[in-house]
Design an enzyme around this catalytic site. Sequence first.
Site, PDB file in Angstrom:
ATOM      1  N   TYR A  23       0.843  -1.194   0.000  1.00 38.14           N
ATOM      2  CA  TYR A  23       0.000   0.000   0.000  1.00 38.14           C
ATOM      3  C   TYR A  23       0.881   1.249   0.000  1.00 38.14           C
ATOM      4  O   TYR A  23       0.598   2.213  -0.704  1.00 38.14           O
ATOM      5  CB  TYR A  23      -0.923   0.006   1.231  1.00 38.14           C
ATOM      6  N   ASN A  46     -13.066  -0.845  -5.216  1.00 32.83           N
ATOM      7  CA  ASN A  46     -12.791  -1.320  -6.568  1.00 32.83           C
ATOM      8  C   ASN A  46     -13.434  -2.682  -6.832  1.00 32.83           C
ATOM      9  O   ASN A  46     -13.213  -3.630  -6.091  1.00 32.83           O
ATOM     10  CB  ASN A  46     -11.277  -1.440  -6.790  1.00 32.83           C
ATOM     11  N   CYS A  53      -6.459  -5.374  -7.488  1.00 31.71           N
ATOM     12  CA  CYS A  53      -6.176  -4.859  -6.147  1.00 31.71           C
ATOM     13  C   CYS A  53      -5.772  -5.963  -5.177  1.00 31.71           C
ATOM     14  O   CYS A  53      -5.177  -5.673  -4.140  1.00 31.71           O
ATOM     15  CB  CYS A  53      -7.340  -4.039  -5.619  1.00 31.71           C
ATOM     16  N   HIS A  54      -6.027  -7.234  -5.516  1.00 28.17           N
ATOM     17  CA  HIS A  54      -5.587  -8.321  -4.644  1.00 28.17           C
ATOM     18  C   HIS A  54      -4.058  -8.402  -4.579  1.00 28.17           C
ATOM     19  O   HIS A  54      -3.508  -8.992  -3.668  1.00 28.17           O
ATOM     20  CB  HIS A  54      -6.174  -9.660  -5.111  1.00 28.17           C
ATOM     21  N   GLU A  80      -1.570 -17.212  -8.700  1.00 36.12           N
ATOM     22  CA  GLU A  80      -0.659 -16.441  -9.543  1.00 36.12           C
ATOM     23  C   GLU A  80       0.811 -16.701  -9.219  1.00 36.12           C
ATOM     24  O   GLU A  80       1.700 -16.224  -9.931  1.00 36.12           O
ATOM     25  CB  GLU A  80      -0.938 -14.947  -9.382  1.00 36.12           C
TER      26      GLU A  80
END
Length: 84
Positions: A23, A46, A53-54, A80
């Site tokens: 962040y 979002n 945003c994850h 991922e």
Amino acid sequence: MKTFSERVRDEVRKIPRGKTATYAEIAARAGSPSASRAVGSVLRKNFDPEIPCHRVIRSDGSLGRYNRGDAEKERLLREEGAIR
């Protein structure tokens, strides 16, 4: 001139699959280094799948919150290859 929210979303779009950013890093890249909590506020709202945003995590390495559920954030990051 873009708003802070637009700059945050632009920076988050740049995080590649399998990578994360904090962040605080996103706040700095968006031009407001002390606004890491504000980044969380922007991302909480979002729901655009084009804005991953994850991939934004806390500076201490913990995952932080996710508006689609914390377990979903962890699942996506594992899928991922960003975390084990």
